[in-house]
Design a protein around this motif. Structure first.
Motif, PDB file in Angstrom:
ATOM      1  N   ALA A 133       0.842  -1.199   0.000  1.00 30.02           N
ATOM      2  CA  ALA A 133       0.000   0.000   0.000  1.00 30.02           C
ATOM      3  C   ALA A 133       0.875   1.247   0.000  1.00 30.02           C
ATOM      4  O   ALA A 133       1.876   1.312   0.726  1.00 30.02           O
ATOM      5  CB  ALA A 133      -0.926   0.007   1.205  1.00 30.02           C
ATOM      6  N   LEU A 134       0.484   2.247  -0.790  1.00 34.64           N
ATOM      7  CA  LEU A 134       1.229   3.497  -0.870  1.00 34.64           C
ATOM      8  C   LEU A 134       0.244   4.652  -0.922  1.00 34.64           C
ATOM      9  O   LEU A 134      -0.780   4.591  -1.610  1.00 34.64           O
ATOM     10  CB  LEU A 134       2.138   3.498  -2.106  1.00 34.64           C
ATOM     11  CG  LEU A 134       3.108   4.671  -2.275  1.00 34.64           C
ATOM     12  CD1 LEU A 134       4.391   4.220  -2.971  1.00 34.64           C
ATOM     13  CD2 LEU A 134       2.482   5.835  -3.018  1.00 34.64           C
ATOM     14  N   TYR A 135       0.546   5.687  -0.164  1.00 34.52           N
ATOM     15  CA  TYR A 135      -0.356   6.832  -0.013  1.00 34.52           C
ATOM     16  C   TYR A 135       0.406   8.114  -0.325  1.00 34.52           C
ATOM     17  O   TYR A 135       1.579   8.240   0.023  1.00 34.52           O
ATOM     18  CB  TYR A 135      -0.874   6.933   1.422  1.00 34.52           C
ATOM     19  CG  TYR A 135      -1.391   5.654   2.032  1.00 34.52           C
ATOM     20  CD1 TYR A 135      -0.507   4.677   2.495  1.00 34.52           C
ATOM     21  CD2 TYR A 135      -2.755   5.423   2.179  1.00 34.52           C
ATOM     22  CE1 TYR A 135      -0.975   3.505   3.072  1.00 34.52           C
ATOM     23  CE2 TYR A 135      -3.231   4.253   2.759  1.00 34.52           C
ATOM     24  CZ  TYR A 135      -2.328   3.300   3.203  1.00 34.52           C
ATOM     25  OH  TYR A 135      -2.800   2.141   3.776  1.00 34.52           O
ATOM     26  N   TRP A 136      -0.301   9.094  -0.866  1.00 31.08           N
ATOM     27  CA  TRP A 136       0.206  10.456  -0.986  1.00 31.08           C
ATOM     28  C   TRP A 136      -0.715  11.388  -0.200  1.00 31.08           C
ATOM     29  O   TRP A 136      -1.955  11.277  -0.290  1.00 31.08           O
ATOM     30  CB  TRP A 136       0.255  10.909  -2.436  1.00 31.08           C
ATOM     31  CG  TRP A 136       1.401  10.378  -3.248  1.00 31.08           C
ATOM     32  CD1 TRP A 136       1.394   9.318  -4.101  1.00 31.08           C
ATOM     33  CD2 TRP A 136       2.721  10.910  -3.303  1.00 31.08           C
ATOM     34  NE1 TRP A 136       2.618   9.151  -4.686  1.00 31.08           N
ATOM     35  CE2 TRP A 136       3.455  10.121  -4.208  1.00 31.08           C
ATOM     36  CE3 TRP A 136       3.362  11.986  -2.689  1.00 31.08           C
ATOM     37  CZ2 TRP A 136       4.804  10.360  -4.508  1.00 31.08           C
ATOM     38  CZ3 TRP A 136       4.695  12.226  -2.983  1.00 31.08           C
ATOM     39  CH2 TRP A 136       5.406  11.416  -3.889  1.00 31.08           C
ATOM     40  N   TYR A 137      -0.078  12.310   0.543  1.00 27.90           N
ATOM     41  CA  TYR A 137      -0.799  13.324   1.308  1.00 27.90           C
ATOM     42  C   TYR A 137      -0.169  14.684   1.020  1.00 27.90           C
ATOM     43  O   TYR A 137       0.984  14.789   0.610  1.00 27.90           O
ATOM     44  CB  TYR A 137      -0.689  13.070   2.821  1.00 27.90           C
ATOM     45  CG  TYR A 137      -1.329  11.802   3.318  1.00 27.90           C
ATOM     46  CD1 TYR A 137      -0.596  10.612   3.377  1.00 27.90           C
ATOM     47  CD2 TYR A 137      -2.645  11.779   3.763  1.00 27.90           C
ATOM     48  CE1 TYR A 137      -1.174   9.442   3.857  1.00 27.90           C
ATOM     49  CE2 TYR A 137      -3.225  10.620   4.247  1.00 27.90           C
ATOM     50  CZ  TYR A 137      -2.478   9.458   4.290  1.00 27.90           C
ATOM     51  OH  TYR A 137      -3.050   8.294   4.771  1.00 27.90           O
ATOM     52  N   ARG A 138      -0.947  15.725   1.311  1.00 30.23           N
ATOM     53  CA  ARG A 138      -0.444  17.098   1.213  1.00 30.23           C
ATOM     54  C   ARG A 138      -0.650  17.749   2.584  1.00 30.23           C
ATOM     55  O   ARG A 138      -1.702  17.583   3.211  1.00 30.23           O
ATOM     56  CB  ARG A 138      -1.207  17.856   0.133  1.00 30.23           C
ATOM     57  CG  ARG A 138      -0.792  19.286  -0.036  1.00 30.23           C
ATOM     58  CD  ARG A 138      -1.374  19.885  -1.308  1.00 30.23           C
ATOM     59  NE  ARG A 138      -2.810  20.053  -1.254  1.00 30.23           N
ATOM     60  CZ  ARG A 138      -3.513  20.650  -2.206  1.00 30.23           C
ATOM     61  NH1 ARG A 138      -2.896  21.106  -3.296  1.00 30.23           N
ATOM     62  NH2 ARG A 138      -4.817  20.782  -2.095  1.00 30.23           N
ATOM     63  N   GLN A 139       0.347  18.505   3.011  1.00 31.64           N
ATOM     64  CA  GLN A 139       0.292  19.168   4.314  1.00 31.64           C
ATOM     65  C   GLN A 139       0.694  20.616   4.169  1.00 31.64           C
ATOM     66  O   GLN A 139       1.823  20.923   3.776  1.00 31.64           O
ATOM     67  CB  GLN A 139       1.205  18.462   5.313  1.00 31.64           C
ATOM     68  CG  GLN A 139       1.120  19.022   6.724  1.00 31.64           C
ATOM     69  CD  GLN A 139       1.975  18.241   7.708  1.00 31.64           C
ATOM     70  OE1 GLN A 139       3.013  17.693   7.348  1.00 31.64           O
ATOM     71  NE2 GLN A 139       1.530  18.153   8.957  1.00 31.64           N
ATOM     72  N   SER A 140      -0.231  21.502   4.505  1.00 30.16           N
ATOM     73  CA  SER A 140       0.103  22.919   4.548  1.00 30.16           C
ATOM     74  C   SER A 140       0.771  23.212   5.876  1.00 30.16           C
ATOM     75  O   SER A 140       0.647  22.447   6.831  1.00 30.16           O
ATOM     76  CB  SER A 140      -1.153  23.766   4.368  1.00 30.16           C
ATOM     77  OG  SER A 140      -1.740  23.497   3.104  1.00 30.16           O
ATOM     78  N   LEU A 141       1.457  24.343   5.957  1.00 31.11           N
ATOM     79  CA  LEU A 141       2.306  24.662   7.104  1.00 31.11           C
ATOM     80  C   LEU A 141       1.582  24.471   8.428  1.00 31.11           C
ATOM     81  O   LEU A 141       0.563  25.104   8.680  1.00 31.11           O
ATOM     82  CB  LEU A 141       2.812  26.105   6.978  1.00 31.11           C
ATOM     83  CG  LEU A 141       3.795  26.553   8.049  1.00 31.11           C
ATOM     84  CD1 LEU A 141       5.072  25.712   7.963  1.00 31.11           C
ATOM     85  CD2 LEU A 141       4.121  28.032   7.898  1.00 31.11           C
ATOM     86  N   GLY A 142       2.106  23.568   9.257  1.00 32.41           N
ATOM     87  CA  GLY A 142       1.575  23.353  10.598  1.00 32.41           C
ATOM     88  C   GLY A 142       0.178  22.764  10.654  1.00 32.41           C
ATOM     89  O   GLY A 142      -0.435  22.752  11.722  1.00 32.41           O
ATOM     90  N   GLN A 143      -0.297  22.269   9.537  1.00 34.65           N
ATOM     91  CA  GLN A 143      -1.661  21.739   9.483  1.00 34.65           C
ATOM     92  C   GLN A 143      -1.675  20.223   9.395  1.00 34.65           C
ATOM     93  O   GLN A 143      -0.634  19.575   9.313  1.00 34.65           O
ATOM     94  CB  GLN A 143      -2.392  22.332   8.273  1.00 34.65           C
ATOM     95  CG  GLN A 143      -2.557  23.826   8.335  1.00 34.65           C
ATOM     96  CD  GLN A 143      -3.430  24.257   9.481  1.00 34.65           C
ATOM     97  OE1 GLN A 143      -4.550  23.788   9.651  1.00 34.65           O
ATOM     98  NE2 GLN A 143      -2.908  25.145  10.319  1.00 34.65           N
ATOM     99  N   GLY A 144      -2.871  19.673   9.404  1.00 38.98           N
ATOM    100  CA  GLY A 144      -3.030  18.236   9.243  1.00 38.98           C
ATOM    101  C   GLY A 144      -2.783  17.807   7.820  1.00 38.98           C
ATOM    102  O   GLY A 144      -2.491  18.607   6.941  1.00 38.98           O
ATOM    103  N   LEU A 145      -2.892  16.508   7.601  1.00 34.96           N
ATOM    104  CA  LEU A 145      -2.620  15.942   6.299  1.00 34.96           C
ATOM    105  C   LEU A 145      -3.904  15.800   5.487  1.00 34.96           C
ATOM    106  O   LEU A 145      -4.930  15.368   5.992  1.00 34.96           O
ATOM    107  CB  LEU A 145      -1.972  14.564   6.445  1.00 34.96           C
ATOM    108  CG  LEU A 145      -0.487  14.537   6.728  1.00 34.96           C
ATOM    109  CD1 LEU A 145      -0.154  15.138   8.080  1.00 34.96           C
ATOM    110  CD2 LEU A 145       0.039  13.114   6.630  1.00 34.96           C
ATOM    111  N   GLU A 146      -3.806  16.129   4.208  1.00 35.05           N
ATOM    112  CA  GLU A 146      -4.917  15.997   3.274  1.00 35.05           C
ATOM    113  C   GLU A 146      -4.638  14.818   2.360  1.00 35.05           C
ATOM    114  O   GLU A 146      -3.625  14.811   1.646  1.00 35.05           O
ATOM    115  CB  GLU A 146      -5.056  17.279   2.460  1.00 35.05           C
ATOM    116  CG  GLU A 146      -6.099  17.230   1.363  1.00 35.05           C
ATOM    117  CD  GLU A 146      -6.027  18.460   0.456  1.00 35.05           C
ATOM    118  OE1 GLU A 146      -5.104  19.281   0.632  1.00 35.05           O
ATOM    119  OE2 GLU A 146      -6.896  18.574  -0.429  1.00 35.05           O
TER     120      GLU A 146
END
Lengths: 117, 108
Positions: free
Chosen positions: A31-44
């Motif tokens: 399994a492989l995942y991609w997430y995006r994280q803005s500064l100091g925020q949670g993961l999208e």
């Protein structure tokens, strides 16, 4: 390697250019995942690959975003015609096959910091 | 859309103090995970809770999953500077849904 690796660690690009981000998961993790994280925020959540199954692309924010996973191992996240709002840290994670109801532990890479000028 | 709200967003305390971080949702999750993230690194899993009402302890950290599996808390006893980091909760649904995080700073 022992962990998930990502490259490059930092990427600065100009608005409108395409970028490719790479992820090398832990060997044996299906399994492989991609997430995006803005500064100091949670993961999208962006996208999820599991073995040979069709990827779950439900988190991709627009059709400018795409990802591939070749040979069930290395993955590439491509952002076309980058915009300033794409600036963020892009994190990749891998895990063993998921179990219901609880997820297997996801192991994260250090991320790629993308800056779009 | 399932949302997880964490509070407080920022917390700065002195070494030795106790603290509690909360993770709340209106949705039910089959399980909930807590991660800690340090600058320049990816999140690292601390614990997974699965059963409503479940309590897990990891040294000075105590994690609780709400009876209805909609909320969770993380309690740290006698905080140390090494506890400094971004604490993230994540609920298991179709994919992991992450909260916005609590940035904890423990001052020596």
């Amino acid at each position: 390697g022992a962990g998930v690796s990502q490259s490059p660690s930092n990427k600065v690009t100009e608005k409108g250019k395409d970028v490719e981000l790479r992820c090398d998961p832990i060997s044996g993790h299906t399994a492989l995942y991609w997430y995006r994280q803005s500064l100091g925020q949670g993961l999208e959540f962006l996208i999820y690959f599991q073995g040979n199954s069709a990827p779950d692309k439900s988190g991709l924010p627009s059709d400018r975003f795409s990802a591939e996973r070749t040979g069930g191992s290395v993955s590439t996240l491509t952002i076309q015609r980058t915009q300033q709002e794409d600036s963020a840290v892009y994190l990749c994670a891998s895990s063993l096959a998921r179990q219901v109801p609880s997820y297997n532990e996801q192991f994260f890479g250090p991320g790629t910091r993308l800056t779009v000028l | 859309t399932q949302l997880l709200e964490q509070s407080p967003q920022f917390l700065s305390i002195q070494e030795g103090e106790n603290l509690t971080v909360y993770c709340n949702s209106s949705s039910v999750f089959s399980s909930l995970q807590w991660y800690r993230q340090e600058p320049g690194e990816g999140p690292v899993l601390l614990v997974t809770v699965v059963t409503g009402g479940e309590v897990k302890k990891l040294k000075r950290l105590t994690f609780q999953f709400g009876d209805a599996r909609k909320d969770s808390s993380l309690h740290i006893t006698a905080a140390q500077p090494g506890d400094t980091g971004l604490y993230l909760c994540a609920g298991s649904a179709r994919q992991l849904t992450f909260g916005s995080g609590t940035q904890l700073t423990v001052l020596p």
